[in-house]
Design an enzyme around this catalytic site. Structure first.
Site, PDB file in Angstrom:
ATOM      1  N   LYS A  20     -10.996-127.279  27.262  1.00 23.40           N
ATOM      2  CA  LYS A  20     -10.847-125.826  27.437  1.00 23.40           C
ATOM      3  C   LYS A  20     -10.379-125.450  28.844  1.00 23.40           C
ATOM      4  O   LYS A  20      -9.917-124.339  29.060  1.00 23.40           O
ATOM      5  CB  LYS A  20     -12.186-125.125  27.180  1.00 23.40           C
ATOM      6  CG  LYS A  20     -12.436-124.823  25.725  1.00 23.40           C
ATOM      7  CD  LYS A  20     -13.621-123.895  25.576  1.00 23.40           C
ATOM      8  CE  LYS A  20     -13.928-123.599  24.115  1.00 23.40           C
ATOM      9  NZ  LYS A  20     -15.191-122.889  23.975  1.00 23.40           N
ATOM     10  N   ASP A  75     -17.419-117.210  23.929  1.00 19.23           N
ATOM     11  CA  ASP A  75     -17.989-117.556  22.634  1.00 19.23           C
ATOM     12  C   ASP A  75     -17.044-116.978  21.596  1.00 19.23           C
ATOM     13  O   ASP A  75     -16.572-115.846  21.748  1.00 19.23           O
ATOM     14  CB  ASP A  75     -19.396-116.971  22.474  1.00 19.23           C
ATOM     15  CG  ASP A  75     -20.150-117.696  21.372  1.00 19.23           C
ATOM     16  OD1 ASP A  75     -20.154-118.941  21.372  1.00 19.23           O
ATOM     17  OD2 ASP A  75     -20.718-117.038  20.495  1.00 19.23           O
ATOM     18  N   ARG A 187      -8.388-114.683  21.802  1.00 19.58           N
ATOM     19  CA  ARG A 187      -8.692-115.155  23.151  1.00 19.58           C
ATOM     20  C   ARG A 187      -7.756-114.499  24.160  1.00 19.58           C
ATOM     21  O   ARG A 187      -8.188-114.049  25.222  1.00 19.58           O
ATOM     22  CB  ARG A 187      -8.553-116.682  23.181  1.00 19.58           C
ATOM     23  CG  ARG A 187      -9.405-117.356  24.223  1.00 19.58           C
ATOM     24  CD  ARG A 187      -9.539-118.855  23.985  1.00 19.58           C
ATOM     25  NE  ARG A 187     -10.418-119.137  22.879  1.00 19.58           N
ATOM     26  CZ  ARG A 187     -10.012-119.505  21.670  1.00 19.58           C
ATOM     27  NH1 ARG A 187      -8.740-119.670  21.390  1.00 19.58           N
ATOM     28  NH2 ARG A 187     -10.884-119.716  20.716  1.00 19.58           N
TER      29      ARG A 187
HETATM   30  P1  IMP Z   1     -17.080-122.034  20.643  1.00 20.55           P
HETATM   31  O1  IMP Z   1     -16.575-120.692  21.064  1.00 20.55           O
HETATM   32  O2  IMP Z   1     -16.586-123.148  21.514  1.00 20.55           O
HETATM   33  O3  IMP Z   1     -18.556-122.040  20.404  1.00 20.55           O
HETATM   34  O4  IMP Z   1     -16.433-122.395  19.251  1.00 20.55           O
HETATM   35  C1  IMP Z   1     -16.303-121.481  18.231  1.00 20.55           C
HETATM   36  C2  IMP Z   1     -15.673-122.082  16.999  1.00 20.55           C
HETATM   37  O5  IMP Z   1     -14.944-121.022  16.384  1.00 20.55           O
HETATM   38  C3  IMP Z   1     -14.663-123.165  17.258  1.00 20.55           C
HETATM   39  O6  IMP Z   1     -15.225-124.430  17.200  1.00 20.55           O
HETATM   40  C4  IMP Z   1     -13.707-122.952  16.098  1.00 20.55           C
HETATM   41  O7  IMP Z   1     -14.236-123.528  14.982  1.00 20.55           O
HETATM   42  C5  IMP Z   1     -13.745-121.480  15.852  1.00 20.55           C
HETATM   43  N1  IMP Z   1     -12.623-120.857  16.533  1.00 20.55           N
HETATM   44  C6  IMP Z   1     -12.658-120.085  17.640  1.00 20.55           C
HETATM   45  N2  IMP Z   1     -11.428-119.719  18.007  1.00 20.55           N
HETATM   46  C7  IMP Z   1     -10.592-120.289  17.112  1.00 20.55           C
HETATM   47  C8  IMP Z   1      -9.178-120.288  16.966  1.00 20.55           C
HETATM   48  O8  IMP Z   1      -8.405-119.729  17.757  1.00 20.55           O
HETATM   49  N3  IMP Z   1      -8.697-120.982  15.924  1.00 20.55           N
HETATM   50  C9  IMP Z   1      -9.482-121.632  15.033  1.00 20.55           C
HETATM   51  N4  IMP Z   1     -10.788-121.691  15.144  1.00 20.55           N
HETATM   52  C10 IMP Z   1     -11.352-121.004  16.167  1.00 20.55           C
END
Ligand code: IMP
Length: 200
Positions: A20, A75, A187
């Site tokens: 990230k 998040d 995002r």
């Molecule tokens: P975290 O924000 O790292 O806790 O992850 C949130 C989860 O949401 C990720 O692992 C993905 O499964 C899903 N996610 C968040 N943003 C995206 C995106 O842009 N494309 C596809 N999946 C997403």
């Protein structure tokens, strides 16, 4: 007092996912010296809140308080209308410890079939929070609306990208050029709001 981040500030990215960091650095246009919570050896907090905003704030505050530096956390996740917003904050957890998103997408499809609803609308959310050590915090949220398609299509992107078609388009996030996705994603929208709030 206006909360602003001066260029060149050392900023902790409250993520243990090194993948990230380049994304965060690019979105911040190289303005800050980014150091990750993982590099600092900070423990990962449990995500105990019930909203994206709550969890982003919790992670940013935790990293800021422990490091003594301003910290940025995100998040994000997929919410499905006919599933009352699920998987939502549980998006990553639906993929299990092995991060099996084929399984997670199958679960979305099966849950939808069980509802007998033909509503396939869904949206992605990204919450971004910046917190100062033992001090204030700023949080913003970006969202992109769309609809789901099964089976998924495309091999680009990550997570639930293959099943999500953003509104006004006919290709999934998994089929799109990364630059096209980045121009409209939840995002990118959240980062635009954060920049307006903190850097301008
Ligand atoms: P975290 O924000 O790292 O806790 O992850 C949130 C989860 O949401 C990720 O692992 C993905 O499964 C899903 N996610 C968040 N943003 C995206 C995106 O842009 N494309 C596809 N999946 C997403």
């Amino acid at each position: 007092m206006a909360l602003k981040l001066e260029a060149g500030t050392k900023l902790v990215a409250a993520t243990h996912n090194p993948g990230k960091v380049p994304e965060i650095a690019a979105l911040l246009e190289g303005r800050f010296e980014i150091i990750t919570a993982g590099q600092l050896g900070l423990p990962e907090p449990e995500e105990t809140e019930s909203t994206f905003v709550g969890n982003a704030l919790l992670k940013a505050r935790h990293a800021a308080d422990l490091s003594g530096l301003p910290a940025l956390a995100d998040d994000s996740g997929l919410s499905v209308t006919a599933l009352a917003g699920a998987p939502g904050i549980f998006s990553a957890r639906w993929a299990g410890p092995t991060k099996d998103f084929a399984m997670a997408m199958k679960k979305v499809e099966e849950r939808l079939e069980e509802t007998a609803s033909d509503d396939r609308s869904a949206w992605f959310t990204s919450a971004l929070a910046v917190a100062w050590p033992h001090g204030p915090a700023v949080v913003v949220e970006g969202r992109v609306d769309g609809s789901l398609v099964f089976p998924g299509r495309g091999t680009r992107g990550f997570g639930y990208d293959p099943i999500f078609i953003p509104e006004g388009h006919d290709t999934t996030f998994g089929e799109m050029e990364p630059t096209a996705k980045d121009a409209m994603s939840h995002r990118a929208r959240a980062f635009a709001k954060l920049k307006a709030a903190l850097f301008d």
